[in-house]
Design an enzyme around this catalytic site. Sequence first.
Site, short mmCIF file in Angstrom:
data_model
loop_
_atom_site.label_atom_id
_atom_site.label_comp_id
_atom_site.label_asym_id
_atom_site.label_seq_id
_atom_site.Cartn_x
_atom_site.Cartn_y
_atom_site.Cartn_z
N HIS A 11 3.13 -13.65 -10.86
CA HIS A 11 2.43 -14.91 -11.09
C HIS A 11 2.53 -15.33 -12.56
O HIS A 11 3.45 -14.92 -13.25
CB HIS A 11 0.99 -14.81 -10.59
CG HIS A 11 0.91 -14.36 -9.16
ND1 HIS A 11 1.19 -15.19 -8.09
CD2 HIS A 11 0.62 -13.14 -8.63
CE1 HIS A 11 1.06 -14.52 -6.96
NE2 HIS A 11 0.72 -13.26 -7.25
N GLU A 25 -5.66 -12.52 -11.25
CA GLU A 25 -4.52 -11.65 -11.06
C GLU A 25 -3.44 -11.80 -12.12
O GLU A 25 -2.92 -10.81 -12.63
CB GLU A 25 -3.89 -11.87 -9.68
CG GLU A 25 -2.74 -10.90 -9.43
CD GLU A 25 -2.01 -11.12 -8.12
OE1 GLU A 25 -1.05 -10.35 -7.87
OE2 GLU A 25 -2.36 -12.04 -7.37
N HIS A 78 1.42 -6.30 -9.32
CA HIS A 78 0.48 -7.26 -8.74
C HIS A 78 -0.89 -6.61 -8.51
O HIS A 78 -1.04 -5.39 -8.57
CB HIS A 78 1.00 -7.76 -7.39
CG HIS A 78 2.21 -8.64 -7.51
ND1 HIS A 78 2.15 -10.03 -7.42
CD2 HIS A 78 3.51 -8.35 -7.72
CE1 HIS A 78 3.36 -10.53 -7.56
NE2 HIS A 78 4.21 -9.53 -7.75
N GLU A 147 1.12 -3.13 -5.70
CA GLU A 147 -0.19 -3.79 -5.59
C GLU A 147 -1.23 -2.74 -5.95
O GLU A 147 -1.44 -1.77 -5.22
CB GLU A 147 -0.42 -4.30 -4.17
CG GLU A 147 0.58 -5.35 -3.70
CD GLU A 147 0.19 -6.76 -4.11
OE1 GLU A 147 -0.80 -6.91 -4.85
OE2 GLU A 147 0.87 -7.71 -3.68
#
Length: 259
Positions: A11, A25, A78, A147
């Site tokens: 992102h 995030e 992430h 993640e």
Amino acid sequence: MAYKVCIDPGHGGSDSGAVTGKHVEKTYNLDTALSCRDELQRYGVKVVMTRTTDKFLSLERRCEIANQNGCDYFVSIHHNSGGGDRGEVIYSKAEGNGLQMAHKIAKEMKVDMGQTEVKEYKRLNKSGKTDYYAVIRRTNMPANIVEICFLDNKKDVEIADTLAERKRNGKEIAQGILKHLGIKVDEKGGEDMVDKIVLYHGDADVFAAIVVAQKHKCPMMKESDFKISGLKAKEVVQIGGKAEDANRFQTFKNAAKLL
């Protein structure tokens, strides 16, 4: 062998990723990724970052950066959402080195990061023939998506809700990568101190720095990165400098004599 790893903070910019209260995030990804970079560089691994600031990058551009730089591995960092309670490491349908590296990263997440469960898996598109995630499908090297935890789970987010924890998490991901690469890591922690390091001033000095670092069997790092890394060294070998008219070819020739 000098490895080159692409670290991708997911992102960024207008794409915030998951947001739950104060937990954003894109920021958590970047904090973690920069720490991962610093730890890899401490052991002499060349690191290519898709971003080092809060900016937007398309998935295609992230893959291009890794591919154009000839990276050996790609790791996208992430933080999850959806109410789960676990970490995840995703690898390619091709498995191979991507699967093996996923095992090493997952182990660090459970042992030293404090994640109670880490799911390792591959995900295919509807045809079942290609990988679902673009950064795994479009990169030319083994790739993982990590993640770390679920931001919208009050318990799970506790392993990443402070900057110190995110720096630790990045370091642990790096140590999983290092162990996969067969590089012995210091498990004791403590002060980040190395006996010797080679610092290079600019991109034109990289090749000379590689030669010198291999000769001395020590890590290398860009001078500007070293200043913000928090790393300390007993001895510093400087390659290149501030002089605009420095003869980089002669510098490389001098370094080559060390071989």
